[in-house]
Write a protein that holds these residues in place. Sequence first.
Motif, PDB file in Angstrom:
ATOM      1  N   MET A  49       0.831  -1.208   0.000  1.00  8.83           N
ATOM      2  CA  MET A  49       0.000   0.000   0.000  1.00  8.83           C
ATOM      3  C   MET A  49       0.866   1.259   0.000  1.00  8.83           C
ATOM      4  SD  MET A  49      -2.960  -1.127   2.735  1.00  8.83           S
ATOM      5  CE  MET A  49      -3.782   0.474   2.692  1.00  8.83           C
ATOM      6  N   THR A  53       1.120   4.274  -2.917  1.00  7.49           N
ATOM      7  CA  THR A  53       0.902   5.710  -2.728  1.00  7.49           C
ATOM      8  C   THR A  53       2.062   6.547  -3.231  1.00  7.49           C
ATOM      9  OG1 THR A  53       1.852   5.683  -0.495  1.00  7.49           O
ATOM     10  CG2 THR A  53      -0.507   5.247  -0.695  1.00  7.49           C
ATOM     11  N   GLY A 252     -11.617   7.318  -3.415  1.00  9.08           N
ATOM     12  CA  GLY A 252     -10.906   6.364  -4.266  1.00  9.08           C
ATOM     13  C   GLY A 252     -11.400   6.345  -5.695  1.00  9.08           C
ATOM     14  N   SER A 256      -7.157   7.111  -6.200  1.00 12.16           N
ATOM     15  CA  SER A 256      -6.976   5.956  -5.323  1.00 12.16           C
ATOM     16  C   SER A 256      -5.718   6.069  -4.476  1.00 12.16           C
ATOM     17  CB  SER A 256      -6.921   4.671  -6.156  1.00 12.16           C
ATOM     18  OG  SER A 256      -5.894   4.748  -7.135  1.00 12.16           O
ATOM     19  N   GLN A 257      -4.727   6.833  -4.931  1.00  9.37           N
ATOM     20  CA  GLN A 257      -3.497   6.971  -4.147  1.00  9.37           C
ATOM     21  C   GLN A 257      -3.745   7.740  -2.849  1.00  9.37           C
ATOM     22  OE1 GLN A 257      -0.835   8.484  -7.411  1.00  9.37           O
ATOM     23  NE2 GLN A 257       0.554   6.917  -6.600  1.00  9.37           N
ATOM     24  N   SER A 259      -6.612   8.037  -1.344  1.00 12.92           N
ATOM     25  CA  SER A 259      -7.470   7.181  -0.519  1.00 12.92           C
ATOM     26  C   SER A 259      -6.656   6.114   0.204  1.00 12.92           C
ATOM     27  CB  SER A 259      -8.540   6.533  -1.399  1.00 12.92           C
ATOM     28  OG  SER A 259      -9.338   5.633  -0.644  1.00 12.92           O
ATOM     29  N   THR A 260      -5.700   5.506  -0.502  1.00 12.84           N
ATOM     30  CA  THR A 260      -4.857   4.476   0.118  1.00 12.84           C
ATOM     31  C   THR A 260      -3.955   5.069   1.181  1.00 12.84           C
ATOM     32  OG1 THR A 260      -4.870   3.253  -1.975  1.00 12.84           O
ATOM     33  CG2 THR A 260      -3.200   2.656  -0.353  1.00 12.84           C
ATOM     34  N   SER A 263      -5.953   5.624   4.215  1.00 11.53           N
ATOM     35  CA  SER A 263      -6.230   4.338   4.860  1.00 11.53           C
ATOM     36  C   SER A 263      -5.041   3.900   5.705  1.00 11.53           C
ATOM     37  CB  SER A 263      -6.540   3.273   3.807  1.00 11.53           C
ATOM     38  OG  SER A 263      -7.685   3.603   3.056  1.00 11.53           O
ATOM     39  N   LEU A 264      -3.830   4.125   5.193  1.00 15.77           N
ATOM     40  CA  LEU A 264      -2.637   3.804   5.977  1.00 15.77           C
ATOM     41  C   LEU A 264      -2.557   4.653   7.240  1.00 15.77           C
ATOM     42  CD1 LEU A 264       0.203   3.306   3.339  1.00 15.77           C
ATOM     43  CD2 LEU A 264      -0.610   1.636   4.995  1.00 15.77           C
TER      44      LEU A 264
END
Length: 291
Positions: A49, A53, A252, A256-257, A259-260, A263-264
């Motif tokens: 992940m 990113t 996302g 999506s980057q 969003s990821t 999330s991290l």
Amino acid sequence: MAVNNADNTAPTAPMPPQLRAARARRQSIIKFVILLFTLGFLLVPLIAMLVFTLRHPLSGRWSLAPWVAIFTGNGETLGADLTVLWQGLGSSLALCVVTVAIMLLLMVPTMVIVHIRSRALERAIEWVATLPLTIPAIVLVVGLGPIYRWLSADVLNTNPIWLCFAYVVLVMPFAFRAIAVGLNSIDVKTLVEASRSLGASWPKVFFKVIIPNLWQSILSASFISIAVVLGEYTVASLLGRMNLQVALYQLGQSNSQISTAMSLLALLFGVVLLVALDLISGAMRKRKEGK
């Protein structure tokens, strides 16, 4: 027969030091392999992940732009509107506070009273509290949907904060287990009887005797509940409410980057909560031992 009994009761010969050392080495190797496999199982997806990113999926160019966009609050250059992200994050943080407050107000007094008065009723409450673990979230939403439609139309509104009622149900199994461990680790009845015999009122017994002995369990229940609320997606999505996970899903769709990366950060926040819980528990334990 006497000879056989004597043989059976004879002490076994101690293991030679060389064999003990060899067994210890084998056990150390096995533990290391298991730990390495577990860490790999947990860390490889997180590393993937992080790489996702930093490396653009189409051009292969490495960049910190997604992280810069999060910390500066400006994602327009990457084609992402971060307004929905901050809205979802604010809703989730508010839900954490309200959900934990309602959970503690419901669970702690109820479990203390039942623990003192009736163990049979305590088992019944345990069965009810752990029931949400056996019911899928989609089934809960089917039952909660009509209730929330009525609440939104006739009583309250569509503000995401009212998801707290559903989230209290979701966190009950984890909160119950944490508080039950604390209650079982102390002699509640003796503390109550001693306090009452010295003339303490019930509110004083509850707030000055029982609660100080349950701080560690209360913190455990609160931190676990916060982690559950921050990671919840199904109920909020199906009920059409905005929280952090729904915001990450919507974000996302455009980038999506980012969003990821967010999330991290949410996962890192959960790890920080667990580490803080461990440090606070250790400090409280040392303070009790010092007294």
